[in-house]
Design a protein around this motif. Sequence first.
Motif, PDB file in Angstrom:
ATOM      1  N   CYS A 221       4.173   4.253   5.131  1.00 18.55           N
ATOM      2  CA  CYS A 221       3.865   5.623   5.886  1.00 18.55           C
ATOM      3  C   CYS A 221       2.889   5.532   6.661  1.00 18.55           C
ATOM      4  O   CYS A 221       1.974   4.528   5.873  1.00 18.55           O
ATOM      5  N   GLY A 222       3.702   5.992   7.547  1.00 19.93           N
ATOM      6  CA  GLY A 222       2.306   6.032   9.153  1.00 19.93           C
ATOM      7  C   GLY A 222       1.785   4.987   9.754  1.00 19.93           C
ATOM      8  O   GLY A 222       2.875   4.642  10.222  1.00 19.93           O
ATOM      9  N   PRO A 223       1.444   4.561   9.931  1.00 16.64           N
ATOM     10  CA  PRO A 223       0.524   3.146  10.543  1.00 16.64           C
ATOM     11  C   PRO A 223       1.063   2.232   9.763  1.00 16.64           C
ATOM     12  O   PRO A 223       1.654   1.488  10.985  1.00 16.64           O
TER      13      PRO A 223
ATOM     14  N   GLY B 265       2.698  18.778   7.869  1.00 13.00           N
ATOM     15  CA  GLY B 265       2.136  17.632   8.720  1.00 13.00           C
ATOM     16  C   GLY B 265       0.559  16.994   8.211  1.00 13.00           C
ATOM     17  O   GLY B 265       0.240  17.177   8.341  1.00 13.00           O
ATOM     18  N   PHE B 266       2.285  16.285   6.682  1.00 10.16           N
ATOM     19  CA  PHE B 266       1.045  15.784   6.063  1.00 10.16           C
ATOM     20  C   PHE B 266       0.505  14.628   6.190  1.00 10.16           C
ATOM     21  O   PHE B 266       0.630  13.653   7.172  1.00 10.16           O
ATOM     22  N   PHE B 267      -0.396  13.949   5.951  1.00  6.48           N
ATOM     23  CA  PHE B 267      -1.544  12.953   6.037  1.00  6.48           C
ATOM     24  C   PHE B 267      -0.457  11.806   6.335  1.00  6.48           C
ATOM     25  O   PHE B 267       0.126  11.388   5.362  1.00  6.48           O
ATOM     26  N   GLN B 268      -0.616  10.863   7.068  1.00  3.94           N
ATOM     27  CA  GLN B 268       0.048   9.559   7.477  1.00  3.94           C
ATOM     28  C   GLN B 268       1.229  10.145   8.209  1.00  3.94           C
ATOM     29  O   GLN B 268       2.377   9.357   8.483  1.00  3.94           O
TER      30      GLN B 268
ATOM     31  N   GLY C 173       0.971  -1.091   0.084  1.00  2.00           N
ATOM     32  CA  GLY C 173       0.039   0.108  -0.394  1.00  2.00           C
ATOM     33  C   GLY C 173       0.855   1.358   0.271  1.00  2.00           C
ATOM     34  O   GLY C 173       2.042   1.550   0.458  1.00  2.00           O
ATOM     35  N   ASP C 174      -0.013   2.232  -0.256  1.00  2.00           N
ATOM     36  CA  ASP C 174       0.732   3.744  -0.147  1.00  2.00           C
ATOM     37  C   ASP C 174       1.804   4.097  -1.083  1.00  2.00           C
ATOM     38  O   ASP C 174       2.736   3.568  -1.553  1.00  2.00           O
ATOM     39  N   SER C 175       3.436   4.564  -0.255  1.00  2.00           N
ATOM     40  CA  SER C 175       4.273   4.425  -0.442  1.00  2.00           C
ATOM     41  C   SER C 175       5.155   2.980  -0.681  1.00  2.00           C
ATOM     42  O   SER C 175       6.332   3.451  -1.309  1.00  2.00           O
ATOM     43  N   LEU C 176       4.717   2.248  -0.467  1.00  2.00           N
ATOM     44  CA  LEU C 176       5.424   1.102  -0.567  1.00  2.00           C
ATOM     45  C   LEU C 176       5.396   0.613  -2.008  1.00  2.00           C
ATOM     46  O   LEU C 176       5.888  -0.494  -2.185  1.00  2.00           O
ATOM     47  N   ASN C 177       3.924   0.921  -2.601  1.00  4.25           N
ATOM     48  CA  ASN C 177       4.205   0.142  -4.177  1.00  4.25           C
ATOM     49  C   ASN C 177       5.037   0.196  -4.786  1.00  4.25           C
ATOM     50  O   ASN C 177       5.080  -0.994  -5.787  1.00  4.25           O
TER      51      ASN C 177
ATOM     52  N   HIS D 260       8.003   5.947   3.354  1.00  2.00           N
ATOM     53  CA  HIS D 260       7.796   7.327   4.004  1.00  2.00           C
ATOM     54  C   HIS D 260       6.890   7.805   3.113  1.00  2.00           C
ATOM     55  O   HIS D 260       6.536   7.545   1.758  1.00  2.00           O
ATOM     56  N   ILE D 261       6.290   9.377   3.617  1.00  5.89           N
ATOM     57  CA  ILE D 261       5.415   9.961   2.565  1.00  5.89           C
ATOM     58  C   ILE D 261       5.922  10.805   1.265  1.00  5.89           C
ATOM     59  O   ILE D 261       7.610  10.747   1.390  1.00  5.89           O
ATOM     60  N   PRO D 262       5.431  12.087   0.708  1.00  7.59           N
ATOM     61  CA  PRO D 262       6.091  11.827  -0.502  1.00  7.59           C
ATOM     62  C   PRO D 262       7.476  13.196   0.045  1.00  7.59           C
ATOM     63  O   PRO D 262       6.806  13.539   0.874  1.00  7.59           O
TER      64      PRO D 262
END
Length: 583
Positions: A75-77, A111-114, A27-31, A102-104
């Motif tokens: 990223c995040g959780p 303070g970006f999402f996650q 998921g997400d940044s791991l894709n 990690h986030i972009p």
Amino acid sequence: MAGTTFAQLLVTQLRDLGVERIYGVVGDSLNPIVDAIRTTDGIDWVHVRNEEAGAFAAGAEARLTGKLAVCAGSCGPGNTHLIQGLFDAHRDGAPVLAIASHIPSPKIGTGFFQETHPEAMFRECSHFCEMVNSGEHGTTLLHTAIQTAVAKRGVSVLVVPGDVADERVAGAQTNNLATELGRVQPAAGPVGRLAEMIDAADTVTLFAGAGVREAREETLALAERVKAPIGHAFGGKEWIQYDNPFDVGMSGLLGYGACYEAMHEADLVILLGTDFPYSEFLPQEGSRKGPRLVQIDADASRLGRRAPLDLAVHGDVALTLQAVLPLLTAKKSNAFLKKMLKQHHKALSGVVAAYTKNVERMRPIHPEFVAATLDDLAAEDAVFTVDTGMCNVWGARYITPNGKRRVFGSWHHGTMANALPQAIGAAMTFPDRQVISMSGDGGLGMLMGELLTVKLHQAPVKIVVFNNASLGMVKLEMLVEGIPDHETDHEQVDFAAIAAAVGIPSVRITDPKKLKKQMAQALASPGPVLIDVVTDPDALSMPPHITAQQIRGFATASTKVLLGGGVGKMLDMAASNLRNIPR
């Protein structure tokens, strides 16, 4: 490799280094990294239901192989879920690389999402934790992260923003890893002083930890030379207890036998490769005349941090004992050894009757009976993963080591819910080897979603649930403090029905007379099986040495719980050692 992405380079390098799988949740940044795995032969993604389980599984793989294992979180959780399993792997010295996406990168600090700060969050449970700022930067950090995890035997974390994973890079630096590590040769001075202390002592006791794994023969040779009883910590049990004519049991909260007495009545105690944390069980200044205390360890930072030492020896245990043995004069008297072996046998004999008398007729089933039966039926080279809590006690006292079996749990971090995900990692690594998760109902309930992981991959794990509807170790902690147990007992759960609902064959055992037959059939079945055994919540166990305050508190809170604990085949071994006292 020109024109490849950093994600592809990372995955290819890991594959080329022998990494066969990465545990995690996509998921997400791991894709970008997951997609690189999809297109790369020789390395697989192992989907788990919680990143925590992925980290536990990677830690188990690293423990069993001694090689690098890898897990990942988005990223995040996804990152924060990893931390429990990483703490466990790091504290147990398992070489694990965690890929924390990690986030972009342009959004970091807004303070970006996650958004979290993984490069700070993972510092305490890693030897190396750095964020990749660019693809080219990542080629250097990847090597450093892997080499650090292998060299320091612990966790490295590589923080990779999703956009950086997608960056194009020119190629990897050719940089071989040092995977065959050297051993620490002790200095001559401490070895000489150790020899003098051993010769000057009338009585010696050896206390072995996991550091005797490569020093079994040397430890037995030293015991033979100086007529010393050998006790052990849980970490040393699987390496030193079996076929050991000098064995006097285990010390600590899970202990049994005469180990405590042997350590406190000797003139000299030698700690071999152990970072045993419970200092109250070690000889201390002012106790009796105070046995002299020596510690030998390849990690100098551990020397003397549990108790004051008379001598600290920095060195590999095997190399240190090889150096000291030729300097020693053999002791003639085995009186102390004989006394401790007798005391050990007496201690074990005194607690066996309580757990063997009419045990096949007692309901709920005694957990000691379950563990002893499991020990009888399990394969010679079975891998046991053991949940924290009372399962630790049954694993310590009943699973018989033989040099081929492995037994491990969350020995240093002490977290619940470790056994099942560790068993998944073991089974994915060695699918043809019997893997048994000794799960408490509390631990299984905490990460019960991993039953879906077992089903998805058809991981051939035998999940033995000690189902007492109670947090038994917590209950015991309350009782010894004189506090009536509260919120430790809960409604019974039919885990066999839950397993069946997700497609895992299962059996629920409530009749002690049928235990052996039903367990044997389940263990012999191919693929995963859950064995739900309803056990007695009042079968608790106390360490062999407790304070008067603990006894008073225990008596105040309850008169129902037995002190002591069963010991399985160890009584037979103690009797044999007593009959054949080493000369």
